[in-house]
Design a protein around this motif. Sequence first.
Motif, short mmCIF file in Angstrom:
data_model
loop_
_atom_site.label_atom_id
_atom_site.label_comp_id
_atom_site.label_asym_id
_atom_site.label_seq_id
_atom_site.Cartn_x
_atom_site.Cartn_y
_atom_site.Cartn_z
N THR A 1 71.29 -13.76 25.38
CA THR A 1 72.34 -12.75 25.31
C THR A 1 73.75 -13.30 25.30
O THR A 1 74.68 -12.62 24.89
CB THR A 1 72.21 -11.76 26.49
OG1 THR A 1 72.48 -12.47 27.71
CG2 THR A 1 70.81 -11.15 26.55
N TRP B 1 75.54 -6.99 21.04
CA TRP B 1 75.33 -6.29 22.32
C TRP B 1 76.57 -6.48 23.20
O TRP B 1 76.99 -5.54 23.89
CB TRP B 1 74.08 -6.89 22.97
CG TRP B 1 73.76 -6.39 24.33
CD1 TRP B 1 73.37 -5.13 24.66
CD2 TRP B 1 73.78 -7.15 25.55
NE1 TRP B 1 73.13 -5.05 26.02
CE2 TRP B 1 73.38 -6.27 26.59
CE3 TRP B 1 74.07 -8.47 25.87
CZ2 TRP B 1 73.27 -6.68 27.92
CZ3 TRP B 1 73.96 -8.89 27.18
CH2 TRP B 1 73.57 -8.01 28.20
N TRP C 1 73.75 -11.87 20.78
CA TRP C 1 72.57 -11.00 20.80
C TRP C 1 72.97 -9.71 20.10
O TRP C 1 73.85 -8.99 20.57
CB TRP C 1 72.17 -10.77 22.24
CG TRP C 1 70.95 -9.97 22.55
CD1 TRP C 1 70.91 -8.82 23.29
CD2 TRP C 1 69.59 -10.27 22.22
NE1 TRP C 1 69.62 -8.39 23.45
CE2 TRP C 1 68.78 -9.26 22.80
CE3 TRP C 1 68.98 -11.28 21.50
CZ2 TRP C 1 67.39 -9.25 22.66
CZ3 TRP C 1 67.60 -11.28 21.37
CH2 TRP C 1 66.83 -10.27 21.94
N GLN D 1 72.28 -6.06 17.66
CA GLN D 1 71.39 -4.93 17.37
C GLN D 1 71.51 -4.54 15.90
O GLN D 1 72.61 -4.45 15.34
CB GLN D 1 71.76 -3.74 18.25
CG GLN D 1 70.75 -2.59 18.17
CD GLN D 1 70.96 -1.57 19.25
OE1 GLN D 1 72.08 -1.42 19.77
NE2 GLN D 1 69.92 -0.85 19.63
N GLY E 1 64.13 -10.14 18.15
CA GLY E 1 64.30 -9.85 19.56
C GLY E 1 63.05 -9.86 20.40
O GLY E 1 63.07 -10.31 21.55
N ALA F 1 62.70 -5.10 22.43
CA ALA F 1 63.88 -5.57 21.69
C ALA F 1 63.57 -5.68 20.20
O ALA F 1 64.03 -6.59 19.53
CB ALA F 1 64.36 -6.92 22.25
N PHE G 1 66.58 -6.06 17.78
CA PHE G 1 67.58 -7.08 18.11
C PHE G 1 67.25 -8.41 17.43
O PHE G 1 66.08 -8.72 17.15
CB PHE G 1 67.67 -7.29 19.62
CG PHE G 1 68.51 -6.28 20.33
CD1 PHE G 1 69.84 -6.54 20.65
CD2 PHE G 1 67.97 -5.05 20.69
CE1 PHE G 1 70.61 -5.60 21.32
CE2 PHE G 1 68.74 -4.11 21.36
CZ PHE G 1 70.06 -4.38 21.67
#
Length: 460
Positions: A253, A389, A399, A401, A425, A434, A437
């Motif tokens: 992240t 994110w 990280w 989306q 993700g 996730a 992601f």
Amino acid sequence: MKRHGTRIQTVMAEIQARIASRTYTPGIRVPSVRAMAQAMQVSVSTVLEAYERLMAEGVLSARRGSGFYVAGPVAPLALTELGPRLDRDVDPLWISRQALETSSDALKPGCGWLPASWMFEAGMRKALRNVARSDTLQLAEYASPLGHPPLRQFLSRRLAGIGLQAPLEQIMLTESGTHAIDLICRFLLQPGDTVLVDDPCYFNFHALLKAHRVNIVGVRYTATGPDIDAFAAALLAHTPRLYITNSGIHNPTGASLSAVTAHRLLKLADSSSLVIVEDDIFGDFEHTPAPRLAAFDGLARVIQIGSFSKTVSASIRCGYIAARSEWIESLVDLKIATTFGGGRLAANIIHQAITDGGYRKHMESVRQRLAEAMDSTVARLQAIGIKPWRVPQAGMYTWCQLPEGKDAAALARACLSEGVVLAPGNAFSQSMTAGDFLRFNVAQSGDARIYEVLKRALGA
């Protein structure tokens, strides 16, 4: 008849999968014919025929009046058979292979390391020349069990800089950061123990822990560290033995642990038998050091590990463990049992490189380049609908989306066919939550072709 045959094969495959994952070991009684028929919703005759075929293949044996048992030796360990089967696009082992095995001209925004041209090449070449002039002992002999004293002394001073007092006898060198975690797992864990990890977390934690046959429980990770309420609930529900995390710059992240979360986390750990492993591999990328659990705890129940593969060289493997003295004693024994003397030459080279005055300037340059790459990568991703994110303060990872309705595994599959390796993700998520992601390595995301491929795959 074809359907009946397919059901028989399904039952056989299920038994063989449980044997491959070591759920069923030699001498273990498998479910009765009736129990297996009920569990798999097939007829008793189907299961009986499947068991008979497995007996013919030497997989099972029958004992009159007792049932069917697994025959033969323990199956070779197959990590892909442990736990639920994963689609290869989110299988940590498969993703690692793609990043390591693809050709040098492949684009790798999903890999976990700096480009070769960003590494400390000048310092490494100088260190290699210096070490080449060393005496025969340095070039040919085993290292002492704790490892190269000058490098351990350097590490002791560096740890003191983040508030962690660790004398030489509390620091042991390892062959890598992964080797450090493996030794700790051998030292503290038994098959069936529970280990907490962040969700998401570095995907090779999942793979390594599977090899140790433990239960893995994910705890949701927030912008300031693990969700404390979820962490408390996991402690109560699972009585975990270990928690493995990054405290400096979190992978994947890019977040950093806050002091408040760190104190609350350690207070929870104090009321349990939990041991915390803090992976500090990204410490040199920070502009301002984040709190360290090991510093707050004084190495009472926290073990800190690290390595130099992200900043100096991934070709020269060397890591370390900092822990309480009595644990280091036992870890030394395990190190001797598994690697004997350790790499004297690698530790010597690393020490020469990082104590050279050029390393500090090199890392200043890398941090600046990463900051610029972060701004550029985030802007280019946002332009095609991929949103961060959060924007990390330092480090190489962001990280992100995907647009609503897009699946990261499917996107990774499409991009791989065009020579772009992504990191979806769910490879990082124990809970598999996730799916929309991706982790991007900003240092590997400068090529415009990456965004062209992503845009086509997204249908943008």
